[in-house]
Design an enzyme around this catalytic site. Structure first.
Site, mmCIF file in Angstrom:
data_model
loop_
_atom_site.group_PDB
_atom_site.id
_atom_site.type_symbol
_atom_site.label_atom_id
_atom_site.label_comp_id
_atom_site.label_asym_id
_atom_site.label_seq_id
_atom_site.Cartn_x
_atom_site.Cartn_y
_atom_site.Cartn_z
ATOM 1 C CG HIS A 39 -1.518 -15.815 -13.042
ATOM 2 N ND1 HIS A 39 -2.294 -16.854 -12.836
ATOM 3 C CD2 HIS A 39 -1.926 -15.157 -14.351
ATOM 4 C CE1 HIS A 39 -3.460 -16.748 -13.631
ATOM 5 N NE2 HIS A 39 -3.321 -15.622 -14.470
ATOM 6 C CG HIS A 73 -6.213 -13.144 -11.916
ATOM 7 N ND1 HIS A 73 -6.658 -11.916 -12.755
ATOM 8 C CD2 HIS A 73 -5.360 -14.071 -12.850
ATOM 9 C CE1 HIS A 73 -6.145 -12.287 -13.921
ATOM 10 N NE2 HIS A 73 -5.416 -13.343 -14.078
#
Length: 164
Positions: free
Chosen positions: A84, A69
């Protein structure tokens, strides 16, 4: 004109392009206080319209989180970036994320890093808004955020920086 630097490299300029296509969001508007209050560093965010994540600079992958992620890069000028993808996506444990690189890989601007199932992220995470953070801001002499409304991955300039 002659310039001489003592004890360190001369300053370097870097242009950071959008790693995703979508709507540009001020970092202060990201729905997570860690990012919105710039606890991890300054930057900008994108609410993505497609799930391809590309390298925003030429550089090296310094970290790929096991859950895929988030990814860390170091540019040729020494700027360290964190991409992110989404908010609270760590809880997805990698579901919906595919990585095309690993730590230590050298990448060129525009090269694909990750693909993300955005519909799954929007269903399972708090938000798909993706912060792009400069994590070593203390190394910068200058940071300029571009005021575009939307971004095209690999093309739209998001940030212009100069190292100290």
């Amino acid at each position: 004109m002659f310039k001489k630097w003592f004890g360190k490299q001369p300053p370097k300029e870097e242009t950071i392009v959008a790693p995703l296509s979508g709507t540009i969001v001020p970092l202060e508007d990201v729905p997570d206080p860690v990012f919105a209050q710039k606890m991890m560093g300054d930057g900008i965010a994108i609410d993505p319209t497609d799930g391809d994540v590309v390298a925003p600079v030429d550089g090296e992958i310094i970290q790929l989180f096991p859950t895929k992620h988030a990814i860390g890069l170091r540019s040729e000028a020494g700027v360290e970036l964190l991409i992110h993808v989404g908010i609270d996506t760590v809880s997805m444990n990698g579901e919906g994320f595919t990585a095309y690189v690993k730590a230590g890989d050298r990448v060129k601007r525009g090269e694909r890093l990750l693909s993300v199932d955005l519909s799954l992220v929007r269903d399972k995470a708090k938000s798909a808004v993706t912060p792009i953070i400069i994590t070593n801001g203390d190394a910068l002499a200058y940071l300029e955020k571009k005021a575009e409304a939307s971004a095209t991955k690999g093309e739209t300039i998001l940030l212009h920086v100069q190292t100290k």
